[in-house]
Design a protein around this motif. Structure first.
Motif: not given
Length: 804
Positions: A94-95, A98-99, A102, A110, A112, A115, A162, A171-172, A174
């Motif tokens: 998941w991370n 999200s990354d 970016k 972003v 997540s 972050d 989040l 959730r993340s 963006i």
């Protein structure tokens, strides 16, 4: 004198059309090519429909907010609710997902799990520092357990942003760059980057990712609109061509009509491109509308041609009479229909203005195409065969006309009583109509993104942003403890409101600062006292710029602050109640001499826009009635005839409004259109009937009954044909995935069906009942425009030779 002019005008028009066939066809081809070249200027809308005028107070407040904080609707959220999520493999995946976002130019930031930062007190240096929850990746189950403990128990600042600590939903966020949110770049990012990466993640992990946020929803909704344009055009062509063929039993006539309406659609797209308008949820309806409205023109013209051919067997004379006798009538009916649409031009809403301009111009364009192309094409075709004329002798339609005549003769009281009962019931239903200001109500209920909206509503209380702008009227006024306490009191009301999400503002950050100052104790997630504030402020001043978490919530001068919350999809009544409660709290908490606090946001602007449109509905409908009444006055020169003609056309509108109340269809931007559109179209039948009625009065030496029945038999068939085409044509919109479009199609279809019966039963009944008051030479003076010219003698032979 004017009658003589109109007669000679249409005679001249017929000669010009039939003598310049090739030149006119070449001209139409050139015009079509030129308009087709404008298609490249068409663009699909990338912004929400702004229903309010630019200078409206609500729009001005919203613009002021955007000038200070920029575009608010730039957040896309990804969410997962799965008991298997909290494993080392899934959290790290998941991370990584999200990354990955970016690295794209379209993305501003972003946020997540990886972050998330802990605000930590550094006692030695008397400042705050940020420490990540996850330094690089999760390496063990024990690290995972620590992460869960931190998230769900120790840091309320991030709760409901989040994650949901109760349901364990993650959730993340963006954040897209604000300057691309309302551009085609947004669409490319969503379809070419966001969706493919999410699908790949779901395939690798087996997790179901929910996606929402206004940029994402708007992109997919706009794509649905684009996809449905082709579906509507194909369905409208299929339905109208089938009905047309059923009536005429002629492939030739059907093909000619399809060519004409297809050219009309091409011209419509050309007009949109020429005017540099965007394709919106409303303008997307115009191409199929042109097909539906254009086919009745074809029916009138081709039916008249075949009738004339059967009458005297002279093809050229028949085509000339098609233009001279039907041209004027179809012009008037198309003008009245265009007028119904054109009333939207007089509203202050840009969305409705553009719809009104394109629709009215397209209707006049399809009239011109029908009048030019159909007679010209038939000059090149062979004489109609007997099977092409068989429909003129259909017995079943004769039975329908006989039924109408019997009803008008013998059951007039029944017609009046039924009309009165329907009127009373409809007025009861009208009182039950509600107004809807929902941004998402008309979106496709079957689409995946709609179910995702409901998911985020349930887990995080909505995705539609609502903003409160606090102007302290002085620099750095936001950071004053008195201001923070006032804002906190307002936020407590928002937290108590179940339809709103937990607010995010500088207040949350200051509470987080106090928690950090007390070594991370979640019990101290609250505003500091005056004394505590002095110490905390010194820590904040000594902190590095990396700890500047205020930039999204406070402007650079410290004068303005924003409180952001998200709203569920609720009705207008609830939204107004919530707004009223918030405004009352603002008035109580914030002194007007020190603060200027305003409520704004996309959801609120849309709701206010819907209310504004409802007010404009009465204005536009009244204008349509006045405008069409002026047409009637100009054509018939009789005030009493105007009153009589309006009754059968207003009754169906009242019935439809009552039906909306009983079945729960609310007033909203899509259904507001129903009344003006339906009135503009249904009054065409009235014009045809009254024009023929007046002609029959003169021919029958003012014998009222004979004239009414003759007009009923003559116009009843054409009115039935066109009403059936319009009914099924508008019914095409019910295949839409958009609730508003379905309602529009169903309601207009129902209204036109009611209007047909009203014009064929109630109108003749009124004429017979009020015969002494309205049917005399003084009341029915010579009309300014002779819509249906009297039958003339044989066309001069030399003229026919010239036309040949």
């Amino acid at each position: 004198m004017f009658k003589l002019f109109t007669t000679s005008f249409w005679d001249l028009t017929a000669r010009l059309i039939l003598r310049n066939k090739i030149g006119i066809l070449v001209g139409i081809l050139v015009a079509t090519i030129l308009l087709a070249s404008q298609w490249e200027n068409m663009r699909f809308t990338y912004t929400e429909a702004n229903l309010l005028p630019d200078d409206h107070e609500v729009n001005i407040v919203y613009k002021d907010f955007l000038d200070i904080f920029g575009e608010e609707g730039n957040l896309i959220v990804l969410g997962v609710k799965d008991s298997s999520f909290f494993s080392v493999e899934h959290v790290n995946a998941w991370n990584r997902l999200s990354d990955a976002f970016k690295d794209y130019d379209e993305v501003e930031m972003v946020v997540s799990l990886k972050d998330l930062q802990k605000l930590v007190k550094n006692t030695e240096e008397e400042r705050f520092i940020l420490e990540p929850f996850i330094k690089d990746s999760i390496q063990s189950d024990s690290e995972l357990e620590t992460l869960q403990s931190d998230l769900f128990e120790k840091y309320p600042f991030y709760d409901n942003f989040l994650f949901n600590s109760e349901t364990k939903t993650i959730r993340s966020a963006i954040y897209l760059k604000k300057d691309i949110v309302n551009t085609p770049v947004r669409k490319d990012f969503v379809f070419n980057t966001l969706i493919p990466k999410i699908l790949a993640f779901e395939k690798d992990t087996g997790l179901d990712v929910r996606v929402s946020g206004m940029p994402y929803v708007r992109t997919l909704n706009a794509q649905n609109i684009v996809d449905e344009i082709g579906k509507f055009i194909a369905a409208a062509l299929a339905v109208t061509s089938l009905i047309f063929f059923f009536f005429f039993r002629s492939f030739r006539a059907t093909l000619i009509s399809m060519i004409v309406v297809c050219l009309g659609v091409m011209w419509t797209f050309g007009i949109i491109g020429l005017l540099n308008y965007e394709i919106t949820v409303l303008t997307a309806l115009i191409p199929p509308l042109i097909i539906v409205i254009g086919i009745p023109n074809c029916i009138f013209l081709i039916n008249k041609y075949q009738h004339e051919v059967k009458l005297h067997g002279n093809k050229v004379k028949s085509l000339q009479r098609v233009i001279t006798k039907i041209g004027n009538a179809t012009l008037m009916t198309n003008v009245t229909t265009a007028s119904g649409f054109a009333t939207f031009i007089l509203t202050e809403s840009t969305l409705l203005k553009e719809f009104g301009i394109v629709a009215s111009l397209s209707i006049l364009a399809i009239f011109i195409l029908c009048l030019l192309i159909i007679p010209i094409i038939y000059t090149f075709l062979p004489f109609p065969k007997d099977r092409h004329l068989e429909h003129l002798n259909k017995r079943w339609i004769g039975g329908f006309v006989d039924w109408m005549e019997r009803m008008v003769k013998q059951r007039r009281i029944t017609i009046y009583v039924t009309s009165l009962i329907l009127l009373i019931l409809s007025m009861i239903g009208m009182n039950q109509i509600k107004i809807s200001g929902s941004l998402i109500e008309d979106m496709s209920k079957t689409s995946e993104f709609f179910s995702d909206i409901r998911f985020f509503e349930e887990e995080f209380n909505g995705i539609m942003p609502m903003e409160i702008l606090v102007d302290t009227k002085r620099k750095k006024g936001v950071t004053k403890l008195a201001t923070l306490k006032r804002m906190n009191e307002l936020e407590e009301l928002i937290i108590e409101t179940p339809e709103l999400s937990r607010p995010i503002s500088i207040v949350s950050l200051v509470k987080y600062s106090k928690q950090a100052y007390t070594n991370g104790n979640p019990d101290y997630y609250q505003l500091p006292t005056s004394q505590e504030n002095l110490f905390i402020s010194s820590y904040i001043k000594n902190s590095t710029s990396d700890v500047d978490l205020l930039k999204n919530f406070v402007d650079s001068t410290g004068q303005y602050a924003r409180i952001t919350t998200f709203m569920k999809d609720i009705g207008t009544d609830k939204m107004e109640r919530i707004e009223e409660d918030i405004q009352n709290k603002i008035n109580k908490v914030f002194p007007s001499e020190k603060y200027n606090v305003t409520v704004t946001g996309k959801a609120l602007v849309f709701q206010k826009g819907t209310k504004y449109l409802v007010k404009n509905l009465a204005i536009s409908l009244s204008l349509a009635i006045v405008l069409i009444s002026l047409f009637m006055a100009y054509m018939f020169r009789s005030f009493r005839m105007i009153v009589v003609s309006l009754i059968p056309n207003l009754l169906p509108l009242v019935i439809t409004a009552g039906l909306m109340g009983f079945i729960g269809v609310p007033i909203k931007p899509s259904t507001i259109l129903v009344f003006s559109i339906a009135f503009g179209i249904s009054v065409d039948d009235t014009i045809h009937f009254l024009a023929k009625y007046r002609q029959e009065l003169q021919a029958n030496h003012w014998k009222i009954r004979k004239s009414v029945y003759a007009a009923l038999r003559e116009t009843g068939v054409s009115m039935f044909y066109t009403s059936i085409v319009l009914f099924f044509g508008f019914s095409v919109f019910t295949i839409s995935s958009f609730g508003g479009t379905v309602a529009l199609g169903a309601l207009v279809s129902a209204t036109l069906l009611f209007a047909m019966l009203s014009n064929l039963l109630l109108l003749p009944s009124l004429l017979l009942s009020l015969e002494r008051n309205i049917a005399n030479k003084e009341v029915l003076r010579e009309p300014a425009i002779n819509i249906i010219p009297e039958e003339d003698d044989e066309t001069p032979e030399n003229d026919l030779q010239d036309l040949k």
